[in-house]
Design an enzyme around this catalytic site. Sequence first.
Site, PDB file in Angstrom:
ATOM      1  N   GLN A  73     -97.250 -60.352 -28.627  1.00 23.38           N
ATOM      2  CA  GLN A  73     -98.023 -59.309 -27.408  1.00 23.38           C
ATOM      3  C   GLN A  73     -97.621 -59.740 -26.119  1.00 23.38           C
ATOM      4  OE1 GLN A  73     -99.532 -56.805 -27.943  1.00 23.38           O
ATOM      5  NE2 GLN A  73     -99.566 -56.524 -30.041  1.00 23.38           N
TER       6      GLN A  73
ATOM      7  N   THR B  38     -76.342 -58.275 -43.595  1.00 21.61           N
ATOM      8  CA  THR B  38     -75.749 -57.940 -42.477  1.00 21.61           C
ATOM      9  C   THR B  38     -76.648 -57.453 -41.423  1.00 21.61           C
ATOM     10  OG1 THR B  38     -74.029 -57.237 -43.927  1.00 21.61           O
ATOM     11  CG2 THR B  38     -74.159 -56.001 -41.827  1.00 21.61           C
TER      12      THR B  38
ATOM     13  N   CYS C 162    -102.942 -51.954 -38.089  1.00 23.36           N
ATOM     14  CA  CYS C 162    -102.734 -51.957 -39.587  1.00 23.36           C
ATOM     15  C   CYS C 162    -104.339 -51.800 -40.169  1.00 23.36           C
ATOM     16  CB  CYS C 162    -102.048 -53.209 -39.876  1.00 23.36           C
ATOM     17  SG  CYS C 162    -101.051 -53.916 -38.922  1.00 23.36           S
TER      18      CYS C 162
HETATM   19  N1  PLP Z   1     -98.344 -60.545 -34.485  1.00 20.90           N
HETATM   20  C1  PLP Z   1     -99.003 -59.621 -33.474  1.00 20.90           C
HETATM   21  C2  PLP Z   1     -99.850 -60.565 -32.367  1.00 20.90           C
HETATM   22  C3  PLP Z   1     -99.007 -58.296 -33.533  1.00 20.90           C
HETATM   23  O1  PLP Z   1     -99.517 -57.792 -32.355  1.00 20.90           O
HETATM   24  C4  PLP Z   1     -98.014 -57.799 -34.306  1.00 20.90           C
HETATM   25  C5  PLP Z   1     -97.953 -56.080 -34.356  1.00 20.90           C
HETATM   26  O2  PLP Z   1     -99.232 -55.573 -34.503  1.00 20.90           O
HETATM   27  C6  PLP Z   1     -97.441 -58.330 -35.363  1.00 20.90           C
HETATM   28  C7  PLP Z   1     -97.392 -59.885 -35.127  1.00 20.90           C
HETATM   29  C8  PLP Z   1     -96.225 -57.757 -36.333  1.00 20.90           C
HETATM   30  O3  PLP Z   1     -95.247 -57.234 -35.838  1.00 20.90           O
HETATM   31  P1  PLP Z   1     -94.257 -56.353 -36.305  1.00 20.90           P
HETATM   32  O4  PLP Z   1     -94.799 -54.855 -36.386  1.00 20.90           O
HETATM   33  O5  PLP Z   1     -92.847 -56.427 -35.594  1.00 20.90           O
HETATM   34  O6  PLP Z   1     -93.996 -56.822 -37.901  1.00 20.90           O
END
Ligand code: PLP
Length: 380
Positions: A180, A236, A326
């Site tokens: 972030q 790759t 998520c």
């Molecule tokens: N770490 C943090 C603090 C995040 O906000 C996120 C994404 O929401 C991630 C990790 C995971 O990132 P990515 O979507 O690129 O796997």
Amino acid sequence: MIYLDNNATTKPSDAVVQAMERALKEAWANPSSVHRAGQAARREIDLARAQIAQLLGGVSARTITFTSGATESINLAIRGVLVAMPPTKRTIITSPIEHEAIRDLCVALQGELDAFAVKHMPVSREGVVDASALESLIDESTGLVSVQWANNETGAIQPVDEVARICKVRKVLFHSDATQVIGKLLMPSELQCDLLSCSAHKFHGPKGVGVLHVREGLGIRPQVWGVQELGRRGGTENVPGIVGMGAAAREAIAWLADERNREAVATLRDQFERGVLQRVEGSVVIGTGADRLWNTTNIAFPHLEAEALLMLLSESGVAASAGAACSSGSLDPSPVLLAMGVPEPVAHGAVRFSLSRETTAQEIDNAIDIVARCVAKLRS
Ligand code: PLP
């Protein structure tokens, strides 16, 4: 749509889209091939690597490994370090406010890795880890400390300097999930952590590409075997994605160079908070006592369900999130907010609004109005 969900993902910039289109059309050869077309693709990767190294504060380009995003970088960092450690050194110290990528990995490793253990640092009500607790948590079994640079739900910036200092003195490796902050804050000219994870799509780059920085001289065990990326991550390379990340890095470096850019968005964020607090009785901003990212606010509307509010907001033209993207769709309140001691009825009604360098004053004015009307409608 007024898009206030930039901590979930950002819109790829025009320059990024153009760079990727060019890469797809012109740099489509395999970068491992010895012919000229392959070497042209290799040069594109090298250029992007150098741009990202600069965005990370001027680290050596050799420390940058491309991955499919922060989740993979985090998995590679944590597994890659702990698997290579003797079983007597497989305790990780982390925090309860990390992204699921880390929280879930720690749960999984408990069933997978011999002698693996997790310890948690305490977190303040403002959502900041207590670095001083690290001194007493570290012991001879500690193999790695992993603390995020800033929280994705509240924007709280963590005391990474202090964590890094303690880790250095106690000779323990330190990984920071900086997903972030990369592209949002200037990085120190000397990165103090041994490993750092980040992702392109959080700073107007494409999804599906990220980086793990591994300090020079530190060996980690690959999780995807193959010859690419100095043997650290086989497969790759995603040339268009990497080129897009490089273009996003170049734009972020230019944007970050003028501090007024960040101040302008921080002012909009503050106006949004003030406007919502004034218009919506009982609303509270979570974690205001912390030093926060300029783009993030988490506002709770106690006794409302965040999911219901998010749906109404979406119908009314505002995109936001409840907790981590998520976990949207789940009715459980955010574990991050609960770990901060936010009471359940408040956490249930917490909505994250995250601005970007493209958010306008007009959008903020309209968003305040829409939020106030939606909350009033749900309450009635
Ligand atoms: N770490 C943090 C603090 C995040 O906000 C996120 C994404 O929401 C991630 C990790 C995971 O990132 P990515 O979507 O690129 O796997």
